[in-house]
Design a protein around this motif. Structure first.
Motif, PDB file in Angstrom:
ATOM      1  N   TYR A 432       0.872  -1.173   0.000  1.00 45.04           N
ATOM      2  CA  TYR A 432       0.000   0.000   0.000  1.00 45.04           C
ATOM      3  C   TYR A 432       0.909   1.223   0.000  1.00 45.04           C
ATOM      4  O   TYR A 432       1.868   1.290   0.766  1.00 45.04           O
ATOM      5  N   SER A 457      -7.633   7.150  -6.380  1.00 43.40           N
ATOM      6  CA  SER A 457      -8.560   6.597  -5.384  1.00 43.40           C
ATOM      7  C   SER A 457      -8.950   5.151  -5.704  1.00 43.40           C
ATOM      8  O   SER A 457      -9.471   4.436  -4.846  1.00 43.40           O
ATOM      9  N   LYS A 458      -8.678   4.718  -6.939  1.00 43.69           N
ATOM     10  CA  LYS A 458      -8.960   3.325  -7.334  1.00 43.69           C
ATOM     11  C   LYS A 458      -7.794   2.397  -6.998  1.00 43.69           C
ATOM     12  O   LYS A 458      -7.871   1.188  -7.220  1.00 43.69           O
ATOM     13  N   PRO A 460      -4.177   1.150  -4.487  1.00 41.14           N
ATOM     14  CA  PRO A 460      -3.737   1.013  -3.093  1.00 41.14           C
ATOM     15  C   PRO A 460      -2.819   2.174  -2.723  1.00 41.14           C
ATOM     16  O   PRO A 460      -1.598   2.052  -2.695  1.00 41.14           O
ATOM     17  N   ARG A 496     -13.170   6.654  -3.202  1.00 42.09           N
ATOM     18  CA  ARG A 496     -12.995   6.747  -1.749  1.00 42.09           C
ATOM     19  C   ARG A 496     -12.147   7.978  -1.447  1.00 42.09           C
ATOM     20  O   ARG A 496     -11.463   8.506  -2.326  1.00 42.09           O
ATOM     21  N   ILE A 498      -8.995   9.597  -0.193  1.00 45.77           N
ATOM     22  CA  ILE A 498      -7.619   9.138   0.046  1.00 45.77           C
ATOM     23  C   ILE A 498      -6.695  10.276   0.470  1.00 45.77           C
ATOM     24  O   ILE A 498      -5.501  10.055   0.681  1.00 45.77           O
ATOM     25  N   GLN A 526      -8.271   3.738   5.574  1.00 44.94           N
ATOM     26  CA  GLN A 526      -8.124   3.820   4.120  1.00 44.94           C
ATOM     27  C   GLN A 526      -7.513   2.541   3.559  1.00 44.94           C
ATOM     28  O   GLN A 526      -7.905   2.053   2.499  1.00 44.94           O
ATOM     29  N   TYR A 530      -9.646  -0.040   1.075  1.00 47.29           N
ATOM     30  CA  TYR A 530      -9.211  -0.408  -0.273  1.00 47.29           C
ATOM     31  C   TYR A 530      -9.209  -1.925  -0.452  1.00 47.29           C
ATOM     32  O   TYR A 530      -9.781  -2.454  -1.412  1.00 47.29           O
ATOM     33  N   GLN A 534     -11.578  -4.472  -2.845  1.00 43.61           N
ATOM     34  CA  GLN A 534     -11.008  -5.371  -3.859  1.00 43.61           C
ATOM     35  C   GLN A 534     -11.194  -6.845  -3.495  1.00 43.61           C
ATOM     36  O   GLN A 534     -10.708  -7.723  -4.211  1.00 43.61           O
TER      37      GLN A 534
END
Length: 544
Positions: A432, A457-458, A460, A496, A498, A526, A530, A534
């Motif tokens: 991440y 934001s899509k 890690p 999201r 971030i 956060q 994520y 996923q």
């Protein structure tokens, strides 16, 4: 962590914002033998640093006549990601019954942060004497485990042919779930919604922690009570049943579990009483609700990058008025922010090699402006060794660059996003990325930055922005999507939030730890958000 673009996904290199409890198990190996006629009788003492002083937290039992003890007593500590929690493990040979440590022979000690232990899950280190030399061949092994039952149960319930309770219509049924408390009395755990005008209700699926429903004990009795809703609060009792989670788990997709709903008063009065309807368990699934610590203990590495603003608005670094001026104490607001965030995150990166990038300066020899340059002037290897390495590279580069502009964020955000995008190819919760941007002012490329954040934001990836100086930081607050969803100039929404923005001026006169807490407060949730989105469990997770 040092990362490079590679065509093939690398394997794992080594787990919500809340306080978790961590259990530490201690073993010793080849301890010093302090007893003349027998072997040492070791015990371990745990200290934590509080306000610069070591404070004793707990002790293990004494292992009699044993130079390789495995202590049964565990140390349990509250874990705070956003704090540096310094621990010291000291071993002693018990000679007397005294609780005073100076009465016992010292066998060696080891100090580290709690973050170091949980990021490795298990560490073995050399024990040191007071003079810093090894305590013979003595070693200590410390293993960490999160103390929480993170299982959740999702139930889908229905009813069939429930008793009719309303005079002019059908019933308005709802369910209540109970478990027994410590006092033996039934305690309400969950209430479903009311389904109006039906004797064959289908309730929405619901999820509760397994600890809440049955204290984590699959065999523990739970009670399900069915009522007919009345708006005056005097709900009519339809019936009840007792079961266990183990029984509910017998539900199969093809064959739901059917349980009789019984009204004991009716059962006593009527000889031919059968039931007051059927409660149907349509599905029952137990899964794990993974925490931030689960991902860290599972081997997830936090990949840290620093982006530093070298635009002209910072002022000449030779002048005391400049935000880049390094004062006689060897610091400034840029360095304070790097230390505050870096000293926490470096514990979660196994090789502690961090890229440090600059933007908004003219670089030698041709003095072209760059918005994405390595501050060690080595574009092929922009990595600095630890936070100290970043600080050294920063100080060394100041005399060799010309502060310029504009203040463009998007190149550095996109730089880190490229590596975060590559990490998604691994399809494991192993990396991440965290980008710390330290800046003094208004963003010049706001549209491009908004777009870059929405795309990131899509991935890690999280972005921490620390604003130094006294500028207007309204644009930064806009990027931090705590109050509204961020949109790209194309209209696309961030999936999201971030970005975490903090103005340094709010923390000038408080302990440096306060800045780290504010800056890193949202990061654990956060990370979890994520990987959950996923559907990626921790690398080494156990099935529920």
């Amino acid at each position: 962590m040092a990362y490079t673009m590679t065509p093939t996904p690398a394997g794992p290199v080594g787990s919500q914002y809340c306080v978790c409890k961590v259990e530490l198990s201690i073993c010793g190996q080849n301890l010093l033998d302090r007893d003349v006629t027998s072997k040492s009788d070791p015990f371990c003492v745990l200290f934590m640093e509080v306000n610069g002083k070591w404070v004793e937290l707990d002790r293990t039992e004494t292992a009699v006549n044993n130079l390789n003890p495995a202590f049964a007593k565990k140390f349990i500590i509250d874990y705070h990601f956003e704090e540096v929690q310094k621990l010291k493990f000291a071993l002693f040979d018990q000679d007397k019954s005294s609780t005073q440590l100076y009465e016992h022979d010292f066998l060696g000690e080891f100090s580290c942060t709690l973050g170091t232990i949980v990021s490795s899950k298990k560490i073995t280190r050399t024990l040191l004497l007071g003079n810093g030399k090894p305590a013979g061949k003595g070693m200590i092994t410390i293993a960490a485990q999160e103390l929480s039952d993170n299982r959740v149960i999702t139930l889908s319930m229905a009813g069939r042919k429930l008793d009719k309770k309303d005079l002019f219509g059908k019933s308005d049924p709802f369910l209540e779930f109970y478990k027994t408390g410590d006092d033996g009395k039934w305690m309400l755990v969950h209430r479903t919604e009311v389904i109006k005008y039906t004797l064959d209700p289908v309730w929405k699926p619901f999820t509760v922690p397994l600890v809440s429903l049955c204290d984590g004990d699959m065999e523990k009795l739970i009670k399900v009570v069915c009522y007919d809703y009345d708006s005056d609060g005097g709900h009519d009792f339809i019936g009840e049943l007792q079961t266990s989670v183990a029984r509910l788990c017998e539900t199969q997709d093809a064959s739901p579990l059917e349980l009789e709903c019984i009204n004991p008063k009716k059962q006593k009065k009527k000889k031919n009483y059968k039931n007051s309807g059927i409660i149907i368990v349509k599905s029952c699934k137990i899964t794990r609700d993974f925490s931030f610590l689960d991902y860290i203990l599972g081997g997830c590495q936090l990949m840290f990058t620093v982006g530093i603003d070298f635009t002209a608005s910072n002022g000449n670094p030779q002048e005391p008025s400049s935000l880049h001026y390094i004062n006689p104490l060897g610091t400034n607001e840029y360095l304070s922010a790097i230390w505050a965030v870096g000293q926490i995150i470096q514990d979660y990166d196994s090789d502690k090699m961090f890229p440090a990038l600059g933007f908004g300066a003219q670089l030698p020899p041709d003095w072209k402006v760059s918005h994405e340059f390595a501050i060690n002037f080595n574009p092929r290897n922009p990595f600095c060794s630890g936070v100290e390495g970043i600080v050294q590279a920063y100080s060394a580069c100041l005399p060799h660059i010309r502060f310029y502009g504009p203040t463009n964020f998007s190149p550095i955000i996109n730089h880190v996003a490229r590596f975060a995008a590559q990490a998604t190819q691994q399809e494991t919760a192993s990396q991440y990325f965290i980008l710390l941007i330290i800046t003094d002012g208004v963003i010049s490329d706001m549209d491009e930055t908004r777009h870059a954040v929405v795309q990131a934001s899509k991935l890690p990836m999280s972005i921490i922005i620390v604003g130094v100086g006294n500028a207007d930081f309204a644009a930064m607050e806009f990027l931090d999507g705590d109050s509204r969803v961020l949109h790209s100039y194309t209209g696309e929404e961030a999936v999201r939030d971030i970005v975490q923005f903090v103005p340094f001026r709010n923390f000038r006169n408080v302990p440096k730890e306060t800045l780290a807490k504010a800056v890193l407060a949202e990061l654990p949730q956060q990370v979890v958000q994520y990987f959950k989105h996923q559907n990626l469990p921790p690398i080494n997770s156990e099935p529920a």
